[in-house]
Design an enzyme around this catalytic site. Structure first.
Site, mmCIF file in Angstrom:
data_model
loop_
_atom_site.group_PDB
_atom_site.id
_atom_site.type_symbol
_atom_site.label_atom_id
_atom_site.label_comp_id
_atom_site.label_asym_id
_atom_site.label_seq_id
_atom_site.Cartn_x
_atom_site.Cartn_y
_atom_site.Cartn_z
ATOM 1 N N TYR A 1 -14.383 10.579 -0.589
ATOM 2 C CA TYR A 1 -13.354 10.375 -1.666
ATOM 3 C C TYR A 1 -13.493 11.037 -2.805
ATOM 4 O O TYR A 1 -12.691 11.364 -3.632
ATOM 5 C CB TYR A 1 -13.487 8.886 -2.244
ATOM 6 C CG TYR A 1 -12.844 7.713 -1.431
ATOM 7 C CD1 TYR A 1 -11.535 7.445 -1.459
ATOM 8 C CD2 TYR A 1 -13.476 7.317 -0.130
ATOM 9 C CE1 TYR A 1 -11.054 6.292 -0.582
ATOM 10 C CE2 TYR A 1 -13.037 6.303 0.635
ATOM 11 C CZ TYR A 1 -11.870 5.897 0.397
ATOM 12 O OH TYR A 1 -11.168 4.968 1.267
ATOM 13 N N ASN A 30 -10.338 -4.283 -0.485
ATOM 14 C CA ASN A 30 -10.440 -3.293 -1.697
ATOM 15 C C ASN A 30 -9.414 -3.846 -2.733
ATOM 16 O O ASN A 30 -8.732 -4.636 -2.624
ATOM 17 C CB ASN A 30 -10.010 -2.142 -1.086
ATOM 18 C CG ASN A 30 -10.999 -1.321 -0.440
ATOM 19 O OD1 ASN A 30 -12.045 -1.268 -0.831
ATOM 20 N ND2 ASN A 30 -10.602 -0.690 0.729
ATOM 21 N N CYS A 64 -18.955 -2.206 1.553
ATOM 22 C CA CYS A 64 -17.725 -1.085 2.216
ATOM 23 C C CYS A 64 -18.386 -0.451 3.204
ATOM 24 O O CYS A 64 -19.696 -0.664 3.280
ATOM 25 C CB CYS A 64 -17.836 0.071 0.925
ATOM 26 S SG CYS A 64 -17.223 1.500 1.426
ATOM 27 N N ARG A 78 0.964 -1.098 -0.137
ATOM 28 C CA ARG A 78 -0.005 0.098 0.063
ATOM 29 C C ARG A 78 1.086 1.270 -0.043
ATOM 30 O O ARG A 78 0.605 2.244 -0.665
ATOM 31 C CB ARG A 78 -1.029 0.059 1.166
ATOM 32 C CG ARG A 78 -1.671 1.387 1.384
ATOM 33 C CD ARG A 78 -2.712 1.247 2.600
ATOM 34 N NE ARG A 78 -3.114 2.420 2.749
ATOM 35 C CZ ARG A 78 -4.275 2.639 3.699
ATOM 36 N NH1 ARG A 78 -4.613 1.723 4.642
ATOM 37 N NH2 ARG A 78 -4.743 3.839 3.798
ATOM 38 N N HIS A 101 -16.844 4.115 -3.337
ATOM 39 C CA HIS A 101 -16.000 5.184 -3.119
ATOM 40 C C HIS A 101 -16.249 6.331 -4.285
ATOM 41 O O HIS A 101 -15.489 7.150 -4.289
ATOM 42 C CB HIS A 101 -14.465 4.600 -3.032
ATOM 43 C CG HIS A 101 -14.132 3.878 -1.935
ATOM 44 N ND1 HIS A 101 -12.690 3.431 -1.968
ATOM 45 C CD2 HIS A 101 -15.004 3.504 -1.036
ATOM 46 C CE1 HIS A 101 -12.844 2.722 -0.731
ATOM 47 N NE2 HIS A 101 -14.145 2.634 -0.246
HETATM 48 P P1 NAD Z 1 -3.900 -6.093 6.363
HETATM 49 O O1 NAD Z 1 -2.644 -5.570 5.560
HETATM 50 O O2 NAD Z 1 -3.972 -6.251 7.678
HETATM 51 O O3 NAD Z 1 -3.975 -7.519 5.576
HETATM 52 C C1 NAD Z 1 -4.829 -8.356 6.106
HETATM 53 C C2 NAD Z 1 -4.514 -9.872 6.297
HETATM 54 O O4 NAD Z 1 -4.615 -10.249 4.962
HETATM 55 C C3 NAD Z 1 -2.857 -10.026 6.579
HETATM 56 O O5 NAD Z 1 -2.949 -10.697 7.731
HETATM 57 C C4 NAD Z 1 -2.540 -10.668 5.626
HETATM 58 O O6 NAD Z 1 -1.422 -11.498 5.946
HETATM 59 C C5 NAD Z 1 -3.569 -11.335 4.899
HETATM 60 N N1 NAD Z 1 -3.262 -11.792 3.478
HETATM 61 C C6 NAD Z 1 -2.590 -11.179 2.179
HETATM 62 N N2 NAD Z 1 -2.730 -12.120 1.320
HETATM 63 C C7 NAD Z 1 -3.642 -13.175 1.594
HETATM 64 C C8 NAD Z 1 -4.144 -14.297 0.734
HETATM 65 N N3 NAD Z 1 -3.678 -14.359 -0.486
HETATM 66 N N4 NAD Z 1 -5.001 -15.031 1.561
HETATM 67 C C9 NAD Z 1 -5.274 -14.609 2.887
HETATM 68 N N5 NAD Z 1 -4.936 -13.666 3.435
HETATM 69 C C10 NAD Z 1 -3.954 -12.801 2.991
HETATM 70 O O7 NAD Z 1 -5.167 -5.462 5.910
HETATM 71 P P2 NAD Z 1 -5.964 -4.560 6.574
HETATM 72 O O8 NAD Z 1 -5.605 -3.118 6.721
HETATM 73 O O9 NAD Z 1 -6.772 -5.126 7.492
HETATM 74 O O10 NAD Z 1 -7.199 -4.266 5.408
HETATM 75 C C11 NAD Z 1 -7.741 -5.708 5.005
HETATM 76 C C12 NAD Z 1 -8.300 -5.343 3.623
HETATM 77 O O11 NAD Z 1 -9.670 -4.671 3.800
HETATM 78 C C13 NAD Z 1 -7.636 -4.637 2.943
HETATM 79 O O12 NAD Z 1 -7.866 -5.136 1.338
HETATM 80 C C14 NAD Z 1 -8.388 -3.089 2.878
HETATM 81 O O13 NAD Z 1 -8.228 -2.493 1.681
HETATM 82 C C15 NAD Z 1 -9.973 -3.668 3.081
HETATM 83 N N6 NAD Z 1 -10.738 -2.479 3.646
HETATM 84 C C16 NAD Z 1 -11.950 -2.344 2.995
HETATM 85 C C17 NAD Z 1 -12.752 -1.419 3.652
HETATM 86 C C18 NAD Z 1 -14.142 -1.240 2.997
HETATM 87 O O14 NAD Z 1 -14.599 -0.350 2.939
HETATM 88 N N7 NAD Z 1 -14.548 -2.102 1.876
HETATM 89 C C19 NAD Z 1 -12.614 -0.842 4.597
HETATM 90 C C20 NAD Z 1 -11.223 -0.970 5.308
HETATM 91 C C21 NAD Z 1 -10.392 -1.779 4.727
HETATM 92 C C1 G6P Z 2 -12.660 3.845 4.420
HETATM 93 C C2 G6P Z 2 -12.816 2.742 3.057
HETATM 94 C C3 G6P Z 2 -11.952 1.871 3.030
HETATM 95 C C4 G6P Z 2 -10.704 2.061 3.088
HETATM 96 C C5 G6P Z 2 -10.390 2.362 4.571
HETATM 97 C C6 G6P Z 2 -8.959 2.942 4.681
HETATM 98 O O1 G6P Z 2 -13.506 3.952 5.393
HETATM 99 O O2 G6P Z 2 -14.182 2.590 3.004
HETATM 100 O O3 G6P Z 2 -12.291 1.208 1.904
HETATM 101 O O4 G6P Z 2 -9.734 1.255 2.645
HETATM 102 O O5 G6P Z 2 -11.263 3.071 5.137
HETATM 103 O O6 G6P Z 2 -8.805 2.851 6.125
HETATM 104 P P1 G6P Z 2 -7.226 2.827 6.717
HETATM 105 O O7 G6P Z 2 -7.504 3.182 7.987
HETATM 106 O O8 G6P Z 2 -6.685 1.569 6.386
HETATM 107 O O9 G6P Z 2 -6.506 4.128 5.768
HETATM 108 MN MN MN Z 3 -14.534 1.226 1.273
#
Ligand code: NAD
Ligand code: G6P
Ligand code: MN
Ligand code: MN
Length: 434
Positions: free
Chosen positions: A254, A147, A169, A93, A200
């Site tokens: 966003y 994401n 999301c 990231r 977003h």
């Molecule tokens: P992170 O970096 O902590 O990753 C979470 C876990 O995924 C890690 O433990 C990592 O080892 C694991 N991982 C990586 N590749 C993998 C695979 N192939 N199979 C299984 N596990 C795997 O990430 P985070 O900050 O906790 O965020 C997790 C995800 O959620 C990200 O993609 C982030 O963008 C997303 N997210 C989405 C929203 C939303 O609104 N949709 C909001 C916040 C975060």
């Molecule tokens: C937002 C969005 C997520 C985004 C995240 C980032 O609320 O909806 O899709 O990836 O928060 O949060 P962070 O704490 O990882 O910057």
């Molecule tokens: Mn989101």
């Protein structure tokens, strides 16, 4: 009982999910929860998984929690599969955010050039998960928080035969909470919000408070009382009164990356110069969180998790799972095929829109036309998303150059090529299609 499998179980968001399952255990009896991660995340999985077990124990619910690095073992006969993984973790990231910035472009890790590379790394993994699900749990719903949530969903509907996929999301839940706050909605008030757009890039299209349209009231309040609420990961530079007055709609935070591009770019550059791009800040937050999680006396979700942008993730995920399971028919905002819900976007693209949630899945609500001041940006981003899904499969360099160039944050062939070349090199290890 229900079996749930969570891919990316080592995420610091896992306690959100556990809290959500605990709160809803009566209506949503999750008997088995499998947290899946990979070798790289093993350490995190153990720490957060043990906290999850302590939380379930303290709440006295009979939810068996399994930790594993073996995805196929976990997926057997799952009812719901949720995803919350990050390919390459926060180091990847950081590159998504900082490489474009070198060339004067905001990286934006979900719908900017950073988001394009996050999609290119993530989509192959999603497709592998789907192949496993086809064999091991063909009737499961996949609820995907990973994401770029909208682009991943677009890739699944466009390029696989799997139908039971929902992108998710936390933004819409936060948007509705903002509206409740701005309109000072009380417990007995009836608020209905129709939300539409793409992940977003959503807007509150229609707000009804106690039977009356409240769109104008919302904008007037934002003008009078300030309008700087946003998600934790986005700096809240306020909109001018003049702009808000005429623009007339509340958009997700966003939107600032696109319609306050210059100020947002300067802010990102300033943060980066201090070693504080969002990925770097989140690394620090995560370190502190995992220190807390390690404490064997901790058995609830710690407050500090609110520093992450994903606040209310568990409300979004658990409410969705519960409505699918209980055939509730309530309204929630998810990423699914448009099917006419937004009349000025094609039927077969993924949109993020208010839907009725039934046991057969989300049924999008007709929200009509996107207003002119929003539709161009959404169409341009959607085109970028579709091109990105094609590149995620083909690994075609020339197509990647076009996708990168048409992203609204880039808009220059020469700069796109520089960003593309450097990012292809930096992320090589996670790009099997190239
Ligand atoms: P992170 O970096 O902590 O990753 C979470 C876990 O995924 C890690 O433990 C990592 O080892 C694991 N991982 C990586 N590749 C993998 C695979 N192939 N199979 C299984 N596990 C795997 O990430 P985070 O900050 O906790 O965020 C997790 C995800 O959620 C990200 O993609 C982030 O963008 C997303 N997210 C989405 C929203 C939303 O609104 N949709 C909001 C916040 C975060
Ligand atoms: C937002 C969005 C997520 C985004 C995240 C980032 O609320 O909806 O899709 O990836 O928060 O949060 P962070 O704490 O990882 O910057
Ligand atoms: Mn989101
Ligand atoms: Mn800042």
């Amino acid at each position: 009982g229900i079996k749930i499998v969570t891919i990316g179980g080592g995420s610091s968001y896992t306690p959100e999910l556990i809290e959500g399952f605990i709160k809803r255990y009566d209506e949503l009896p999750v008997r088995e929860l499998w947290l899946v991660d990979i070798e790289e995340g093993k350490h995190k999985l153990e720490i957060v998984g043990n906290l999850a077990k302590r939380m379930a124990k303290k709440a006295k619910i009979p939810m068996d929690i399994h930790l594993t690095l073996n995805r196929q073992e976990a997926l057997k006969d799952a009812d719901f599969v949720t995803t919350q993984f990050r390919v390459g973790q926060l180091d990847a990231r950081e590159k998504d955010e900082l490489i474009p910035l070198k060339y004067g472009v905001i990286g934006q890790e979900t719908n900017g050039p950073g988001g394009m590379f996050k999609a290119l790394r993530t989509i192959p993994v999603i497709f592998d998960i789907i192949k496993d699900c086809e064999k091991l749990c063909p009737n499961a719903w996949i609820i995907s928080f990973t994401n770029p949530s909208g682009i991943n969903a677009e890739a699944v509907f466009r390029h696989t035969g799997w139908k039971k996929f929902i992108g998710l999301c936390n933004g819409p839940v936060n948007m509705i909470k903002d509206i409740e706050h701005i309109l000072k909605v009380q417990e007995n008030d009836q608020l209905d919000v129709k939300i539409g757009g793409i992940n977003h890039m959503i807007f509150a299209l229609d707000i009804t408070l106690n039977g009356k349209n409240a769109n104008r009231q919302l904008i007037d309040r934002m003008i009078d009382e300030g309008n700087s609420e946003t998600l934790k990961n986005i700096v809240d530079i306020p909109w001018s009164k003049e702009f808000l007055n005429s623009f007339g709609y509340l958009g997700i935070g966003y939107l600032r990356y696109y319609l306050q591009k210059q100020q947002m770019l300067e802010h990102c550059q300033e943060d980066a110069s201090k070693g504080q791009c969002r990925a770097q800040v989140v690394k620090q937050v995560e370190k502190e969180l995992f220190e807390k999680y390690k404490d064997v006396n901790l058995d609830v979700k710690p407050k500090e998790l609110e520093k992450r942008g994903g606040a209310y993730y568990s409300d979004a995920a658990c409410n969705l799972i519960s409505s699918l399971y209980n055939d509730k028919g309530d309204i929630q905002v998810v990423d699914t095929l448009n099917q006419g819900a937004i009349s000025n976007l094609p039927d077969d693209v993924v949109v993020e829109v208010s839907c009725k949630i039934t046991k057969d899945g989300p049924i999008p609500i007709q929200v009509g036309e996107l207003p002119l001041q929003t539709v161009g940006l959404i169409q341009q981003l959607k085109a970028f998303e579709i091109l990105t899904t094609n590149v995620a499969l083909s690994g075609n360099y020339d197509d990647a150059l076009v996708a990168m160039t048409i992203n609204p944050l880039v808009q220059s062939e020469i700069i796109a090529k520089k960003i593309l070349d450097e990012m292809l090199e930096a992320h090589q290890k996670y790009l099997p299609q190239f």
